[in-house]
Scaffold this motif. Structure first.
Motif, PDB file in Angstrom:
ATOM      1  N   LEU A 236       0.801  -1.221   0.000  1.00 16.33           N
ATOM      2  CA  LEU A 236       0.000   0.000   0.000  1.00 16.33           C
ATOM      3  C   LEU A 236       0.834   1.271   0.000  1.00 16.33           C
ATOM      4  CD1 LEU A 236      -2.931  -0.989   2.403  1.00 16.33           C
ATOM      5  CD2 LEU A 236      -2.624  -1.426  -0.054  1.00 16.33           C
ATOM      6  N   ASP A 237       2.149   1.128  -0.062  1.00 14.49           N
ATOM      7  CA  ASP A 237       3.022   2.298  -0.198  1.00 14.49           C
ATOM      8  C   ASP A 237       3.215   2.606  -1.679  1.00 14.49           C
ATOM      9  OD1 ASP A 237       5.152   4.192   1.038  1.00 14.49           O
ATOM     10  OD2 ASP A 237       6.224   3.112  -0.538  1.00 14.49           O
ATOM     11  N   GLU A 238       3.051   3.866  -2.064  1.00 11.33           N
ATOM     12  CA  GLU A 238       3.097   4.256  -3.475  1.00 11.33           C
ATOM     13  C   GLU A 238       4.462   3.983  -4.098  1.00 11.33           C
ATOM     14  OE1 GLU A 238       2.307   8.187  -6.328  1.00 11.33           O
ATOM     15  OE2 GLU A 238       2.045   8.303  -4.146  1.00 11.33           O
ATOM     16  N   ASP A 239       5.541   4.352  -3.405  1.00  8.59           N
ATOM     17  CA  ASP A 239       6.876   4.176  -3.966  1.00  8.59           C
ATOM     18  C   ASP A 239       7.215   2.701  -4.148  1.00  8.59           C
ATOM     19  OD1 ASP A 239       7.261   6.916  -4.048  1.00  8.59           O
ATOM     20  OD2 ASP A 239       8.170   6.999  -2.053  1.00  8.59           O
ATOM     21  N   LEU A 240       6.874   1.879  -3.148  1.00 10.27           N
ATOM     22  CA  LEU A 240       7.187   0.453  -3.224  1.00 10.27           C
ATOM     23  C   LEU A 240       6.333  -0.252  -4.264  1.00 10.27           C
ATOM     24  CD1 LEU A 240       7.625  -0.342   0.587  1.00 10.27           C
ATOM     25  CD2 LEU A 240       9.417  -0.120  -1.145  1.00 10.27           C
ATOM     26  N   SER A 241       5.063   0.138  -4.367  1.00  8.54           N
ATOM     27  CA  SER A 241       4.208  -0.501  -5.376  1.00  8.54           C
ATOM     28  C   SER A 241       4.628  -0.103  -6.779  1.00  8.54           C
ATOM     29  CB  SER A 241       2.737  -0.133  -5.133  1.00  8.54           C
ATOM     30  OG  SER A 241       2.520   1.253  -5.291  1.00  8.54           O
ATOM     31  N   ASN A 242       5.014   1.167  -6.971  1.00 13.32           N
ATOM     32  CA  ASN A 242       5.494   1.593  -8.290  1.00 13.32           C
ATOM     33  C   ASN A 242       6.792   0.890  -8.680  1.00 13.32           C
ATOM     34  OD1 ASN A 242       3.350   3.319  -8.674  1.00 13.32           O
ATOM     35  ND2 ASN A 242       4.445   5.151  -8.013  1.00 13.32           N
ATOM     36  N   ALA A 243       7.591   0.523  -7.666  1.00 10.43           N
ATOM     37  CA  ALA A 243       8.839  -0.185  -7.944  1.00 10.43           C
ATOM     38  C   ALA A 243       8.620  -1.672  -8.180  1.00 10.43           C
ATOM     39  CB  ALA A 243       9.812   0.018  -6.791  1.00 10.43           C
ATOM     40  N   GLY A 244       7.384  -2.156  -7.955  1.00  9.39           N
ATOM     41  CA  GLY A 244       7.097  -3.573  -8.164  1.00  9.39           C
ATOM     42  C   GLY A 244       7.624  -4.460  -7.059  1.00  9.39           C
ATOM     43  N   SER A 245       7.729  -3.918  -5.835  1.00  8.29           N
ATOM     44  CA  SER A 245       8.245  -4.702  -4.719  1.00  8.29           C
ATOM     45  C   SER A 245       7.288  -5.822  -4.327  1.00  8.29           C
ATOM     46  CB  SER A 245       8.488  -3.786  -3.505  1.00  8.29           C
ATOM     47  OG  SER A 245       9.413  -2.767  -3.822  1.00  8.29           O
ATOM     48  N   PHE A 246       7.859  -6.922  -3.855  1.00 17.48           N
ATOM     49  CA  PHE A 246       7.126  -8.070  -3.309  1.00 17.48           C
ATOM     50  C   PHE A 246       6.198  -8.725  -4.332  1.00 17.48           C
ATOM     51  CE2 PHE A 246       7.834  -4.898   0.060  1.00 17.48           C
ATOM     52  CZ  PHE A 246       8.750  -5.601   0.822  1.00 17.48           C
ATOM     53  N   GLY A 247       6.542  -8.611  -5.603  1.00 13.74           N
ATOM     54  CA  GLY A 247       5.836  -9.349  -6.631  1.00 13.74           C
ATOM     55  C   GLY A 247       4.668  -8.652  -7.284  1.00 13.74           C
ATOM     56  N   VAL A 248       4.304  -7.436  -6.861  1.00  9.40           N
ATOM     57  CA  VAL A 248       3.206  -6.735  -7.518  1.00  9.40           C
ATOM     58  C   VAL A 248       3.698  -6.164  -8.851  1.00  9.40           C
ATOM     59  CG1 VAL A 248       2.097  -6.146  -5.332  1.00  9.40           C
ATOM     60  CG2 VAL A 248       3.715  -4.541  -6.352  1.00  9.40           C
ATOM     61  N   ALA A 249       2.750  -5.888  -9.755  1.00  8.95           N
ATOM     62  CA  ALA A 249       3.113  -5.328 -11.058  1.00  8.95           C
ATOM     63  C   ALA A 249       3.621  -3.902 -10.886  1.00  8.95           C
ATOM     64  CB  ALA A 249       1.915  -5.356 -11.997  1.00  8.95           C
ATOM     65  N   PRO A 250       4.789  -3.564 -11.434  1.00  8.95           N
ATOM     66  CA  PRO A 250       5.354  -2.222 -11.251  1.00  8.95           C
ATOM     67  C   PRO A 250       4.615  -1.181 -12.091  1.00  8.95           C
ATOM     68  CG  PRO A 250       6.735  -3.496 -12.723  1.00  8.95           C
ATOM     69  CD  PRO A 250       5.672  -4.440 -12.226  1.00  8.95           C
ATOM     70  N   ALA A 251       4.927   0.082 -11.821  1.00  5.91           N
ATOM     71  CA  ALA A 251       4.328   1.177 -12.588  1.00  5.91           C
ATOM     72  C   ALA A 251       4.883   1.199 -14.009  1.00  5.91           C
ATOM     73  CB  ALA A 251       4.610   2.508 -11.889  1.00  5.91           C
ATOM     74  N   GLU A 252       4.121   1.822 -14.904  1.00  2.26           N
ATOM     75  CA  GLU A 252       4.538   1.953 -16.300  1.00  2.26           C
ATOM     76  C   GLU A 252       4.889   3.420 -16.583  1.00  2.26           C
ATOM     77  OE1 GLU A 252       1.593   0.444 -18.907  1.00  2.26           O
ATOM     78  OE2 GLU A 252       1.453  -1.515 -17.900  1.00  2.26           O
ATOM     79  N   TYR A 253       6.006   3.623 -17.306  1.00  2.00           N
ATOM     80  CA  TYR A 253       6.485   4.966 -17.630  1.00  2.00           C
ATOM     81  C   TYR A 253       6.704   5.064 -19.142  1.00  2.00           C
ATOM     82  CZ  TYR A 253       7.544   5.153 -12.612  1.00  2.00           C
ATOM     83  OH  TYR A 253       7.467   5.114 -11.239  1.00  2.00           O
ATOM     84  N   ASP A 254       6.594   6.291 -19.664  1.00  5.23           N
ATOM     85  CA  ASP A 254       6.898   6.486 -21.074  1.00  5.23           C
ATOM     86  C   ASP A 254       8.395   6.698 -21.242  1.00  5.23           C
ATOM     87  OD1 ASP A 254       7.450   9.083 -20.276  1.00  5.23           O
ATOM     88  OD2 ASP A 254       5.567   9.911 -21.050  1.00  5.23           O
ATOM     89  N   ASN A 255       8.828   6.969 -22.447  1.00  3.47           N
ATOM     90  CA  ASN A 255      10.250   7.115 -22.730  1.00  3.47           C
ATOM     91  C   ASN A 255      10.882   8.316 -22.038  1.00  3.47           C
ATOM     92  OD1 ASN A 255      10.165   4.868 -24.389  1.00  3.47           O
ATOM     93  ND2 ASN A 255       9.661   6.068 -26.226  1.00  3.47           N
ATOM     94  N   ASP A 256      10.038   9.289 -21.668  1.00  2.00           N
ATOM     95  CA  ASP A 256      10.548  10.476 -20.974  1.00  2.00           C
ATOM     96  C   ASP A 256      10.511  10.332 -19.468  1.00  2.00           C
ATOM     97  OD1 ASP A 256      10.974  11.765 -23.414  1.00  2.00           O
ATOM     98  OD2 ASP A 256       8.882  12.474 -23.490  1.00  2.00           O
ATOM     99  N   GLY A 257      10.099   9.166 -18.973  1.00  2.00           N
ATOM    100  CA  GLY A 257      10.038   8.936 -17.536  1.00  2.00           C
ATOM    101  C   GLY A 257       8.762   9.414 -16.885  1.00  2.00           C
ATOM    102  N   ASN A 258       7.758   9.771 -17.669  1.00  2.00           N
ATOM    103  CA  ASN A 258       6.479  10.199 -17.104  1.00  2.00           C
ATOM    104  C   ASN A 258       5.622   8.983 -16.745  1.00  2.00           C
ATOM    105  OD1 ASN A 258       7.025  13.013 -17.558  1.00  2.00           O
ATOM    106  ND2 ASN A 258       6.576  12.663 -19.734  1.00  2.00           N
ATOM    107  N   LEU A 259       4.945   9.064 -15.612  1.00  2.00           N
ATOM    108  CA  LEU A 259       4.138   7.963 -15.121  1.00  2.00           C
ATOM    109  C   LEU A 259       2.891   7.788 -15.983  1.00  2.00           C
ATOM    110  CD1 LEU A 259       3.662   5.831 -12.873  1.00  2.00           C
ATOM    111  CD2 LEU A 259       2.412   7.608 -11.611  1.00  2.00           C
ATOM    112  N   ILE A 260       2.705   6.591 -16.513  1.00  2.00           N
ATOM    113  CA  ILE A 260       1.521   6.273 -17.311  1.00  2.00           C
ATOM    114  C   ILE A 260       0.476   5.549 -16.464  1.00  2.00           C
ATOM    115  CG2 ILE A 260       0.665   4.998 -19.311  1.00  2.00           C
ATOM    116  CD1 ILE A 260       3.401   5.278 -20.571  1.00  2.00           C
TER     117      ILE A 260
END
Length: 322
Positions: free
Chosen positions: A186-210
């Motif tokens: 439930l932590d935003e940074d850890l979930s975006n990093a895909g910690s503990f097996g959850v699907a990580p965040a998706e970013y475009d080529n410029d590093g913007n969060l999709i």
């Protein structure tokens, strides 16, 4: 590696279980009226080392571990209901270092069992368990990056199956062909990093969060557990709990292992010593190692494959029942 760990757990558990025959042949009693029983224990383990002009050198340190365990049980005829709350938190302080966490656990378990009559040792069973931690975790000495915190991760198991145990309070084996495992980050940074097996965040080529990272990962699989408690010798007790889980959909046959073995040495009614071992393997939990970024000469975390996790505990302290 996973198969090797599973084989080792089975061998050791078999050697342990092959001890007192009374666990297998003891005749159980059937309460004809509803019985509630509760057992609460609070313990404190403290270890301290201090040096004054010690020519061999050394570092002053103090460590403390606080533990609370509460068990509530209900029995009526062929129905049993066991509930357990287990909470632990340990800290360590060494000279010229910040306070560091050594143990952190918040766990709730509940088990329902029903058998047809007193002649059978098989129970229809349903189980619920939830596990997380209280405080933030770090990969010391780095305290800038949080690698875990409350509900990151959190684990929830819900399932049903069958359980075998003649003296079920001391020795039992549980098999569930359908167990739902939910992993919470439930932590935003850890979930975006895909910690503990959850699907990580998706970013475009410029590093913007999709798309943000997944906060909850659900699995459906098979769970096998075995629990054992006994007094090996006078004032020496053992507790062994081992579980194996594999998911039907994701990497079926890749087994998660959780094995805890604890020896309790009773000194008197209040003082006791504990020697424990906790071994885990989860293919969704990857090892984080520090690597140096050549561009800015800073240390960063890099993710490697899953590894066997092991923790050993040795402590002497005071325990009080209430």
């Amino acid at each position: 590696m996973t198969r090797f760990v599973v084989i080792c757990c089975f061998i050791v558990s078999f050697k342990i279980f092959a001890q007192p025959d009374s666990l297998f042949f003891k005749q159980s009693t059937i309460p004809l009226t509803p019985i509630w029983s509760q057992d609460n224990k609070f313990g404190v383990d403290i270890n301290q080392v201090a040096f004054v002009n010690w020519n061999s050198g050394g570092v002053n340190s103090i460590a403390a571990l606080f533990a609370l365990k509460s068990a509530l049980k209900y029995q009526y005829r062929h129905f049993i209901w066991d509930n357990l709350l287990d909470a632990r938190y340990g800290v360590n302080s060494q000279q010229n270092q910040e306070l560091r966490k050594t143990d952190d656990l918040l766990e709730v378990r509940s088990s329902l069992g029903y058998r047809k009559n007193k002649f059978t040792n098989w129970y229809y069973s349903a189980r619920f368990s939830f596990k997380t931690q209280f405080a933030k975790g770090f990969n010391y000495p780095n305290t800038d990056n949080v690698i875990s915190k409350f509900m990151a991760p959190g684990y929830l198991f819900v399932g049903g199956g069958v359980e075998y145990g003649k003296n079920i309070e001391k020795l039992s084996t549980y098999f569930s062909p359908l167990t739902l495992k939910s992993t919470f980050v439930l932590d935003e940074d850890l979930s975006n990093a895909g910690s503990f097996g959850v699907a990580p965040a998706e970013y475009d080529n410029d590093g913007n969060l999709i798309a943000e990272g997944e906060r909850v990962r659900k699995e459906l699989g098979i769970l096998l557990t075995s629990a054992y408690e006994a007094e090996l010798f006078q004032n020496i007790a053992i507790r062994n709990l081992v579980s194996f889980y594999t998911d039907y959909i994701n990497d079926f046959g890749n087994i998660d292992v959780d094995w805890e073995l604890v020896f309790d040495f009773k000194v008197n009614s209040f003082v006791r010593a504990t020697l424990g071992s906790h071994l885990k393997y989860d293919n969704d939990v990857k090892l984080l190692v520090e690597v140096e970024d050549p561009e800015n000469d800073e240390l960063e975390f890099a993710e490697e494959g899953a590894r066997v996790q092991w923790k050993q505990i040795l402590g002497v302290g005071v325990i009080v029942g209430f």
